[in-house]
Design an enzyme around this catalytic site. Sequence first.
Site, PDB file in Angstrom:
ATOM      1  N   ASP A   1      -4.844   2.838  -4.190  1.00 27.98           N
ATOM      2  CA  ASP A   1      -4.347   2.336  -2.907  1.00 27.98           C
ATOM      3  C   ASP A   1      -2.827   2.353  -2.828  1.00 27.98           C
ATOM      4  OD1 ASP A   1      -6.871   1.804  -1.887  1.00 27.98           O
ATOM      5  OD2 ASP A   1      -6.864  -0.289  -2.514  1.00 27.98           O
ATOM      6  N   GLU A   2      -2.174   1.874  -3.899  1.00 30.29           N
ATOM      7  CA  GLU A   2      -0.727   1.706  -3.874  1.00 30.29           C
ATOM      8  C   GLU A   2       0.024   3.030  -3.920  1.00 30.29           C
ATOM      9  OE1 GLU A   2      -2.108   1.076  -8.171  1.00 30.29           O
ATOM     10  OE2 GLU A   2      -2.805   0.547  -6.144  1.00 30.29           O
TER      11      GLU A   2
ATOM     12  N   ASP B   1     -14.003  -6.549   1.349  1.00 32.14           N
ATOM     13  CA  ASP B   1     -13.831  -6.051  -0.012  1.00 32.14           C
ATOM     14  C   ASP B   1     -12.747  -6.844  -0.739  1.00 32.14           C
ATOM     15  OD1 ASP B   1     -14.447  -3.761  -1.976  1.00 32.14           O
ATOM     16  OD2 ASP B   1     -12.270  -3.642  -1.815  1.00 32.14           O
TER      17      ASP B   1
ATOM     18  N   HIS C   1     -11.761   3.539   0.689  1.00 33.45           N
ATOM     19  CA  HIS C   1     -11.406   2.137   0.915  1.00 33.45           C
ATOM     20  C   HIS C   1     -10.432   2.122   2.087  1.00 33.45           C
ATOM     21  CE1 HIS C   1     -10.448  -2.007   0.378  1.00 33.45           C
ATOM     22  NE2 HIS C   1      -9.319  -1.843  -0.287  1.00 33.45           N
TER      23      HIS C   1
ATOM     24  N   GLU D   1     -21.588 -17.751 -24.701  1.00 30.68           N
ATOM     25  CA  GLU D   1     -22.190 -18.610 -23.682  1.00 30.68           C
ATOM     26  C   GLU D   1     -21.535 -18.489 -22.307  1.00 30.68           C
ATOM     27  OE1 GLU D   1     -24.950 -19.968 -24.181  1.00 30.68           O
ATOM     28  OE2 GLU D   1     -25.008 -19.630 -26.340  1.00 30.68           O
TER      29      GLU D   1
ATOM     30  N   GLY E   1      -9.616  10.775 -10.852  1.00 33.76           N
ATOM     31  CA  GLY E   1      -9.942   9.639 -11.697  1.00 33.76           C
ATOM     32  C   GLY E   1     -11.434   9.343 -11.610  1.00 33.76           C
TER      33      GLY E   1
END
Length: 339
Positions: free
Chosen positions: A83-84, A191, A108, A227, A26
């Site tokens: 991660d999962e 993190d 990570h 804005e 990825g």
Amino acid sequence: MAKMYYEKDCDLKKLDGKKIAIIGYGSQGHAHAMNLRDSGCDVVVGLRKGGKSWPVAEKDGFRVMTVPEATEHADIVVILVNDESQAAMYKKDIAPYLSEGMALVFAHGFNIRYQQIVPPANVDVFMAAPKGPGHTVRSMYVAGKGVPCLVAVEQNYTGKAMDLALAYLAGIGGARAGVMETTFHDETETDLFGEQTVLCGGVVDLMRCGFEVLVEAGYEPENAYFECIHEMKLIIDLINKGGVAAMNYSISDTAEFGEYVSGPRVLPYEQTKENMRKVLKDIQDGTFARLWILENQTGRCFFNSKRDQLAKHPMEVVGKQLREQMLWKNDADLDTAST
């Protein structure tokens, strides 16, 4: 002060003769693989057979293998899937194929910190974590620059894990910018905290509230979008370059005065800090990790419903319509995944 490393501290030759398996292709996976290859490293890509990334990696010129095959082939296994997904993949497709003295690498620390992955004692375990999305890691490398990175060693079985980690980070270009030493524990908790309270959770809710208040008061949604949302990047770019002082130097004195008198009204300082402390406690004691793991085990009903709600929110609908009309629209700049 945390220790910093640069190219002069890294010996890319430590990777000579090492076979590197990048697991996942990825955002981060493709960047690591390409940068390492361009640095002269021996790289293969490990993927699920039949997955959509398989032909992409092949088209990019990589030798692609299944994850077990890549693990058996490699000296260094770099896990760059979400991660999962990591724990199940590790247990089924990586752990049985590890051998003594190999290195296991993460970008990570989540699965190590919360013990979803428990590596054997006879391998090195280190972190090489770019502090930027994968497409930026790649584009900065191609431009002769780099993205700042974090390095951490969890297991130093061979006694050479830090040297190998720094060589790897030099290979992906991180040492060109600077590599800061940390731990899996601290990287994971800071993190998650930053994402939840400021960068993602905090910023998104703040922008959404501002957008809704203006629209509910009768202002055009397009004005509200510009804005409260579009200009966020302009402000963050200034802060990223030179801190809050650079932002205040660049904005009007009127805006700076408003920062001082109205910021604390929107985010009451002590109450906001107390709320943040509660979030941090949930991260530290594993409450958030358990919730996220359970969410994935039970079909992601909450996660998917929230994602659907956000997609239908007027700020997203109006924003999409505006971006499609603007000359500054550039889909090539988008990077929607970290793995």
